[in-house]
Design an enzyme around this catalytic site. Structure first.
Site, PDB file in Angstrom:
ATOM      1  N   GLU A 182       0.852  -1.292  -0.035  1.00 54.21           N
ATOM      2  CA  GLU A 182      -0.028   0.238   0.046  1.00 54.21           C
ATOM      3  C   GLU A 182       0.894   1.320   0.370  1.00 54.21           C
ATOM      4  O   GLU A 182       1.791   1.310   0.788  1.00 54.21           O
ATOM      5  CB  GLU A 182      -1.070  -0.054   1.373  1.00 54.21           C
ATOM      6  CG  GLU A 182      -1.467   1.386   1.773  1.00 54.21           C
ATOM      7  CD  GLU A 182      -2.640   1.676   0.820  1.00 54.21           C
ATOM      8  OE1 GLU A 182      -3.215   0.611   0.173  1.00 54.21           O
ATOM      9  OE2 GLU A 182      -3.320   2.694   1.039  1.00 54.21           O
ATOM     10  N   ASP A 226       0.862  -1.099  11.683  1.00 51.35           N
ATOM     11  CA  ASP A 226       0.055  -0.313  12.500  1.00 51.35           C
ATOM     12  C   ASP A 226      -1.470  -0.561  12.254  1.00 51.35           C
ATOM     13  O   ASP A 226      -1.657  -1.518  11.517  1.00 51.35           O
ATOM     14  CB  ASP A 226       0.186   1.164  12.140  1.00 51.35           C
ATOM     15  CG  ASP A 226      -0.061   1.577  10.928  1.00 51.35           C
ATOM     16  OD1 ASP A 226      -0.501   0.881  10.031  1.00 51.35           O
ATOM     17  OD2 ASP A 226       0.465   2.670  10.332  1.00 51.35           O
ATOM     18  N   ASP A 274      -3.722   1.282   9.981  1.00 56.95           N
ATOM     19  CA  ASP A 274      -3.968   1.132   8.845  1.00 56.95           C
ATOM     20  C   ASP A 274      -3.565   0.112   8.141  1.00 56.95           C
ATOM     21  O   ASP A 274      -4.292  -0.391   7.248  1.00 56.95           O
ATOM     22  CB  ASP A 274      -3.544   2.324   8.221  1.00 56.95           C
ATOM     23  CG  ASP A 274      -3.952   3.662   8.587  1.00 56.95           C
ATOM     24  OD1 ASP A 274      -5.266   3.747   8.835  1.00 56.95           O
ATOM     25  OD2 ASP A 274      -3.541   5.031   8.311  1.00 56.95           O
ATOM     26  N   ASP A 310       1.846  -1.760   6.877  1.00 59.20           N
ATOM     27  CA  ASP A 310       2.507  -1.397   7.904  1.00 59.20           C
ATOM     28  C   ASP A 310       2.048  -1.987   9.221  1.00 59.20           C
ATOM     29  O   ASP A 310       1.144  -2.916   9.277  1.00 59.20           O
ATOM     30  CB  ASP A 310       2.250   0.064   8.138  1.00 59.20           C
ATOM     31  CG  ASP A 310       2.816   0.834   6.885  1.00 59.20           C
ATOM     32  OD1 ASP A 310       4.021   0.405   6.631  1.00 59.20           O
ATOM     33  OD2 ASP A 310       2.459   2.023   6.909  1.00 59.20           O
TER      34      ASP A 310
END
Ligand code: TTJ
Length: 674
Positions: A461, A536, A538, A534
């Site tokens: 992404e 995280d 998102d 990632d």
């Protein structure tokens, strides 16, 4: 977004090689050898020495009580997490026999806890499971516990025995009187064996609830008493069995139903007991089959699931055919024959039949064979015809008795088939336009190798991460596809829309397989499909969306183990030129300590990676993409099914399930640093 469980899949933890310190006595050499084997290779007996294996200990004990319930002698099982992560399981069955077992010369109860595979011999006629990890028994739990205590009430006396790491110094003895029967086992998992000994309430809750649904009427009570200020207790008892399970799952998913009644089919043949419950929802493009054999979840399906799918196709197609013929006769009489009615009925595809179904099948048989990558697939060939016969007969009968439901199910199949035919035409048109160009998406940095057994594609992404990946990769066998644009809500999407979506269509084109009914694995251009996002929130969101997409439109890709999640590090820890990458807080702290060494004033730097884009190409290669040094997690169908479920909850129309989900996971969300 608060997406989680998918991301905490257990990695392939190294097996615990710790040797055991035992004194070999001449008499119990066999016993000690058995226990030693268990302690040396816990993964062989409970799956892993990680979180999964730890929780497996509880199921292993509870399964004994469930056997007693299946035999008809136990109605309640209490499971408690006590302070210090000690587990207690109490049932009101007949109690393990305490009399001397003649072949071993010691109490039968002692045999159950010290001799490998002894569990079945005393199981009281329940269904036994062969092979795999299932039913390995109480002796394994005992061997992997720092200590274990058993208390047996036989209606007269209370019998007691204590074990340390599977061994005992005192025989079983009477410690009091009692007026009831039952078994109580208390144990503390051994921290020398398990990487973690912290039980997760949610994991136990999910599994025990499943057991309660599968054994309708059985009362299972789960308590968490670790925090004296905040005791938790939950009673799970479902008189409707798997019918209640369907209702509960639909509610949890926030799915509306197409017909009010849960269809329930039940029968027994050749010693195989079959129970089926299903209901159609408005959650189109979703197909949920949950299958079980001897109460064990078969996440990879198998012969029972195939038998049911064939039966559904047969009965619904036959019904539609008969319905159409009856209609035509009527119309001939009225001499009002319409053109479309002249077309012969060609039937619905299996996919159209199953679209929007939520189904559970539970079979019980004398001996299961489990196969497949994770031993989650029922192999017994004799099960398929039995399920098929029971399901076809009973469903035909059900449709006769409930014509209003039958009509809804048939009309749903008609609509599903029409939508699929329309999607196919749209795809055909779209594919032509794609083939006019070179057929590959612009954002794809392809690799030079074309043999799919050697190649992999990273789905990334964002442009900066995509840039690092492109520059860091080994271009001979690694392709990079950067995703961009707005993610389509897969929940609502039908196959034709996927081709028009600017985020998903590049994935479809790059992989080359097509989707849904047209999916063809032999056209797969890359043997490994790696989602690189990632670490995280998102990133989790994207991972969940991608997995949901694969689950719904390219499921064989998951079934055949082609899908992976990359594991980028969370921290860089360095002292001068000495660099380490850490994948967890613990690992970070460990590296800091190691790099400090004896010097309390040593300067050790720590960088927290906020995203893949922060890593330079070399770092990304070294930590995440280099096959020699990286860790990747293979995604199972079950992991993807979880993602799909979360997606339904988060993207569905219903507010309530979403609120519940977010509330239930708020704790984790905090941990995730939002
Ligand atoms: C076996 O046949 C005679 C009567 O008792 C049957 C029996 O073993 N029942 C039984 C075993 N009930 N509960 C258990 C049991 C419960 C726990 C928590 C742990 C273990 C290992 C067994």
């Amino acid at each position: 977004m608060f997406l989680l469980p998918v991301l905490f899949m257990e990695g392939n933890m190294a097996e615990n090689e710790m040797a055991m310190d035992v004194n070999y006595g001449a008499d119990d050499i066999q016993v000690l050898k058995g226990l030693e084997a268990v302690r040396k290779r816990p993964g062989m007996y409970v799956g892993s020495s990680g979180e999964g294996g730890l929780h497996h200990l509880v199921y292993e004990i509870v399964d004994n009580s469930i056997d007693e319930a299946l035999a008809g002698y136990c109605t309640e099982i209490d499971v408690s997490i006590l302070p210090e992560n000690v587990i207690r399981v109490v049932d009101n069955g007949r109690g393990i026999p305490t009399a001397i077992n003649h072949s071993e010369g010691i109490s039968a109860a002692t045999v159950v806890f010290t001799i490998l595979h002894a569990g079945g011999k005393f199981g009281g006629g329940g269904y036994k499971v062969a092979g795999g990890l299932h039913g390995v028994g109480a002796s394994v739990v005992n061997a992997l516990s720092e200590w274990l205590e058993v208390e047996i009430h036989d209606g007269k006396n209370v019998h007691f025995q204590h074990f340390d790491r599977g061994e005992y110094t005192e025989e079983i003895k009477i410690i009091g009187e009692t007026d009831h029967t039952g078994t109580q086992v208390t144990f503390k998992p051994d921290s020398e064996i398990f990487h973690t000994t912290e039980f997760k309430y949610d994991i136990l809750q999910e599994r025990l609830r499943e057991k309660a649904f599968l054994n309708g009427g059985l009362k299972i009570v789960l308590s968490d008493l670790r925090d004296p200020e905040n005791p938790v207790k939950e009673v799970m008892q479902y008189d409707g069995g798997i019918m209640s399970y369907i209702e509960w799952l639909n509610k949890k998913r926030g799915a509306d139903v197409l017909h009010p009644d849960v269809i329930y089919l039940h029968g027994e043949m050749n010693g195989i007991d079959v129970e089926i419950a299903f209901q159609y929802t408005t959650d189109f493009n979703s197909e949920v089959f949950r299958s079980f054999a001897n109460n064990i979840h078969t996440g990879e399906g198998g012969t029972h699931e195939i038998g049911l799918k064939k039966a559904l196709s047969k009965v619904i197609n036959d019904y539609a055919k008969a319905y159409k013929e009856a209609n035509e006769k009527n119309k001939v009489k009225k001499a009002a024959k319409k053109k479309e009615d002249e077309k012969p009925f060609t039937g619905f595809s299996g996919e159209a039949i199953r679209e929007a179904i939520n189904a559970i099948i539970s079979v019980k048989l004398p001996e299961c064979e489990f196969e497949g990558q994770t031993k989650g697939k029922l192999g017994n060939p004799e099960v398929q015809p039995v399920v098929y016969k029971i399901a076809t007969e009973q469903l035909t009968y059900y449709f006769e008795e409930h014509p209003e439901t039958a009509l809804i199910v048939m009309n749903k199949a008609i609509n599903s088939q029409a939508a699929r035919d329309a999607a196919k035409r749209a795809m055909e048109a779209k594919r032509k336009s794609v083939m006019d160009s070179n057929g590959l998406p612009g954002k794809l940095a392809d690799c030079s190798e074309s043999d799919p057994t050697k190649t992999e594609i990273y789905i990334v992404e964002g442009d900066s991460a995509g840039g690092s990946a492109k520059n860091g990769r080994d271009r001979r066998f690694q392709a990079i596809l950067s995703l961009w644009g707005k993610m389509l809500n897969v929940e609502k999407a039908r196959a034709d829309k996927v081709y028009n979506n600017d985020k998903l269509s590049p994935v479809v084109k790059a992989l080359g397989t097509g989707i849904a009914d047209e999916f063809d694995i032999t056209k797969l251009r890359y043997g490994r499909v790696v989602i690189m996002a990632d670490a995280d929130v998102d990133g989790m969101h994207i991972r969940t969306l991608m997995l949901t997409f694969f689950f719904r439109f390219m499921r064989p890709l998951l079934e055949q183990g082609h899908v992976y999640c990359a594991q980028p590090p969370l921290f860089k820890v360095w002292r001068g030129k000495n660099v380490r990458y850490a994948f967890s807080d613990e690992e970070r702290d460990q590296y800091i300590a190691e790099l400090m060494g004896e010097n309390p004033n040593a300067k050790v730097d720590v960088q927290r990676y906020k995203g893949l884009g922060e890593m330079d190409p070399d770092q990304l290669w070294e930590t995440t993409m280099n096959p020699e040094t990286r860790t990747m997690l293979r995604v199972s169908v079950e992991d993807a099914a979880k993602a799909d479920e979360i997606m339904s909850i988060l993207m569905g129309d219903k507010v309530e399930p979403r609120r519940e989900f977010i509330e239930a996971n708020a704790k984790l969300a905090v941990n995730l640093d939002i």
